[in-house]
Design a protein around this motif. Structure first.
Motif, PDB file in Angstrom:
ATOM      1  N   GLU A 227      56.602   0.473   8.930  1.00  0.00           N
ATOM      2  CA  GLU A 227      55.430   1.357   9.426  1.00  0.00           C
ATOM      3  C   GLU A 227      55.602   1.129  10.925  1.00  0.00           C
ATOM      4  O   GLU A 227      55.212   1.470  12.204  1.00  0.00           O
ATOM      5  CB  GLU A 227      54.204   1.145   8.318  1.00  0.00           C
ATOM      6  CG  GLU A 227      52.692   1.521   9.290  1.00  0.00           C
ATOM      7  CD  GLU A 227      52.411   2.971   9.910  1.00  0.00           C
ATOM      8  OE1 GLU A 227      52.742   3.318  10.336  1.00  0.00           O
ATOM      9  OE2 GLU A 227      53.216   3.251   8.204  1.00  0.00           O
ATOM     10  N   CYS A 228      55.547  -0.128  10.656  1.00  0.00           N
ATOM     11  CA  CYS A 228      56.363  -0.870  12.063  1.00  0.00           C
ATOM     12  C   CYS A 228      57.629  -1.040  12.848  1.00  0.00           C
ATOM     13  O   CYS A 228      57.553  -0.264  14.239  1.00  0.00           O
ATOM     14  CB  CYS A 228      56.382  -2.299  12.350  1.00  0.00           C
ATOM     15  SG  CYS A 228      54.505  -3.153  11.631  1.00  0.00           S
TER      16      CYS A 228
ATOM     17  N   THR B 274      53.464  -4.084   0.706  1.00  0.00           N
ATOM     18  CA  THR B 274      55.306  -5.617   0.924  1.00  0.00           C
ATOM     19  C   THR B 274      55.999  -5.582   2.235  1.00  0.00           C
ATOM     20  O   THR B 274      54.868  -4.433   2.882  1.00  0.00           O
ATOM     21  CB  THR B 274      56.118  -4.365  -1.007  1.00  0.00           C
ATOM     22  OG1 THR B 274      56.442  -3.924   0.466  1.00  0.00           O
ATOM     23  CG2 THR B 274      55.702  -4.461  -1.778  1.00  0.00           C
ATOM     24  N   PRO B 275      55.882  -6.318   2.006  1.00  0.00           N
ATOM     25  CA  PRO B 275      56.930  -6.764   3.568  1.00  0.00           C
ATOM     26  C   PRO B 275      57.470  -5.341   4.064  1.00  0.00           C
ATOM     27  O   PRO B 275      56.916  -4.827   5.157  1.00  0.00           O
ATOM     28  CB  PRO B 275      57.793  -7.913   3.471  1.00  0.00           C
ATOM     29  CG  PRO B 275      57.211  -9.103   2.347  1.00  0.00           C
ATOM     30  CD  PRO B 275      56.469  -7.629   1.914  1.00  0.00           C
ATOM     31  N   GLU B 276      58.191  -4.581   2.755  1.00  0.00           N
ATOM     32  CA  GLU B 276      59.333  -3.844   3.532  1.00  0.00           C
ATOM     33  C   GLU B 276      58.240  -2.493   4.407  1.00  0.00           C
ATOM     34  O   GLU B 276      58.550  -1.623   4.485  1.00  0.00           O
ATOM     35  CB  GLU B 276      59.703  -3.081   2.297  1.00  0.00           C
ATOM     36  CG  GLU B 276      60.243  -2.206   2.385  1.00  0.00           C
ATOM     37  CD  GLU B 276      61.975  -1.866   3.178  1.00  0.00           C
ATOM     38  OE1 GLU B 276      61.933  -1.126   4.694  1.00  0.00           O
ATOM     39  OE2 GLU B 276      62.221  -3.205   3.664  1.00  0.00           O
TER      40      GLU B 276
ATOM     41  N   ILE C  92      50.046  -9.951   8.927  1.00  0.00           N
ATOM     42  CA  ILE C  92      49.422 -10.375   8.696  1.00  0.00           C
ATOM     43  C   ILE C  92      49.946 -10.472   7.856  1.00  0.00           C
ATOM     44  O   ILE C  92      51.305 -10.072   7.468  1.00  0.00           O
ATOM     45  CB  ILE C  92      48.783  -8.437   7.769  1.00  0.00           C
ATOM     46  CG1 ILE C  92      47.935  -8.436   8.122  1.00  0.00           C
ATOM     47  CG2 ILE C  92      48.073  -9.384   6.293  1.00  0.00           C
ATOM     48  CD1 ILE C  92      47.666  -6.853   8.248  1.00  0.00           C
ATOM     49  N   ASP C  93      49.594 -12.079   7.270  1.00  0.00           N
ATOM     50  CA  ASP C  93      50.329 -12.878   6.062  1.00  0.00           C
ATOM     51  C   ASP C  93      50.814 -12.421   4.313  1.00  0.00           C
ATOM     52  O   ASP C  93      50.626 -11.685   4.125  1.00  0.00           O
ATOM     53  CB  ASP C  93      50.272 -13.998   6.268  1.00  0.00           C
ATOM     54  CG  ASP C  93      48.633 -14.031   5.289  1.00  0.00           C
ATOM     55  OD1 ASP C  93      48.634 -13.406   4.660  1.00  0.00           O
ATOM     56  OD2 ASP C  93      48.502 -15.387   5.333  1.00  0.00           O
ATOM     57  N   ASP C  94      51.920 -13.003   4.083  1.00  0.00           N
ATOM     58  CA  ASP C  94      52.234 -11.790   3.026  1.00  0.00           C
ATOM     59  C   ASP C  94      51.067 -11.978   2.267  1.00  0.00           C
ATOM     60  O   ASP C  94      51.149 -10.848   0.521  1.00  0.00           O
ATOM     61  CB  ASP C  94      53.051 -12.641   2.348  1.00  0.00           C
ATOM     62  CG  ASP C  94      54.531 -12.228   2.958  1.00  0.00           C
ATOM     63  OD1 ASP C  94      54.720 -11.969   3.291  1.00  0.00           O
ATOM     64  OD2 ASP C  94      56.069 -13.089   3.405  1.00  0.00           O
ATOM     65  N   HIS C  95      50.607 -13.321   1.975  1.00  0.00           N
ATOM     66  CA  HIS C  95      49.579 -13.725   1.224  1.00  0.00           C
ATOM     67  C   HIS C  95      47.995 -12.202   1.249  1.00  0.00           C
ATOM     68  O   HIS C  95      47.947 -10.946   0.387  1.00  0.00           O
ATOM     69  CB  HIS C  95      48.804 -15.099   0.899  1.00  0.00           C
ATOM     70  CG  HIS C  95      47.432 -14.424   0.281  1.00  0.00           C
ATOM     71  ND1 HIS C  95      47.512 -14.955  -1.367  1.00  0.00           N
ATOM     72  CD2 HIS C  95      45.894 -14.772   0.613  1.00  0.00           C
ATOM     73  CE1 HIS C  95      46.192 -14.967  -1.272  1.00  0.00           C
ATOM     74  NE2 HIS C  95      44.984 -14.435  -0.883  1.00  0.00           N
ATOM     75  N   LEU C  96      47.640 -11.564   2.633  1.00  0.00           N
ATOM     76  CA  LEU C  96      46.338 -10.384   2.590  1.00  0.00           C
ATOM     77  C   LEU C  96      47.402  -8.996   2.172  1.00  0.00           C
ATOM     78  O   LEU C  96      46.511  -8.358   2.014  1.00  0.00           O
ATOM     79  CB  LEU C  96      46.648 -10.408   3.523  1.00  0.00           C
ATOM     80  CG  LEU C  96      45.291 -11.947   4.171  1.00  0.00           C
ATOM     81  CD1 LEU C  96      45.316 -11.397   5.344  1.00  0.00           C
ATOM     82  CD2 LEU C  96      44.042 -11.806   3.258  1.00  0.00           C
TER      83      LEU C  96
END
Length: 75
Positions: free
Chosen positions: A67-68, A60-62, A49-53
Motif C-alpha cells: 500500500e505504501c 501483514t507487513p507485506e 504502525i507497529d506489527d502488534h497493531l
C-alpha cells in the motif's frame, strides 16, 4: 550584488504560455488535491504502525509495504 525576492508568480514559457505541469495543476479540482494529500498522510500513518497493531487490524507487513509503495494518486 543582486537581490532575491520571493515571488508567487508562475513562470511563463515561450509565447506567453504556462509550462505544461502548471496547466494541468490549474485545471485540477481543489477537492482532488485534498484527497491526494489526505491519501499521502494516511499512508505515512500506516507505515508508522507497529506489527502488534497491524495484526489487530488484520494486516501483514507485506500489505503495508504494498500500500505504501503506491503513488498518492493511486487508490
Amino acid at each position: 550584488m543582486t537581490s532575491r525576492t520571493a515571488s508567487n508568480a508562475v513562470p511563463v514559457g515561450p509565447a506567453g504560455r504556462l509550462p505544461f505541469p502548471f496547466v494541468i495543476l490549474r485545471r485540477l479540482h481543489p477537492r482532488l488535491l485534498a484527497r491526494w494529500y489526505d491519501r499521502h498522510l494516511q499512508r505515512l500513518d500506516l507505515a508508522a504502525i507497529d506489527d502488534h497493531l497491524l495484526r489487530d487490524l488484520g494486516l501483514t507487513p507485506e500489505d503495508v509495504r504494498r500500500e505504501c509503495a503506491k503513488s498518492f494518486w493511486q487508490a
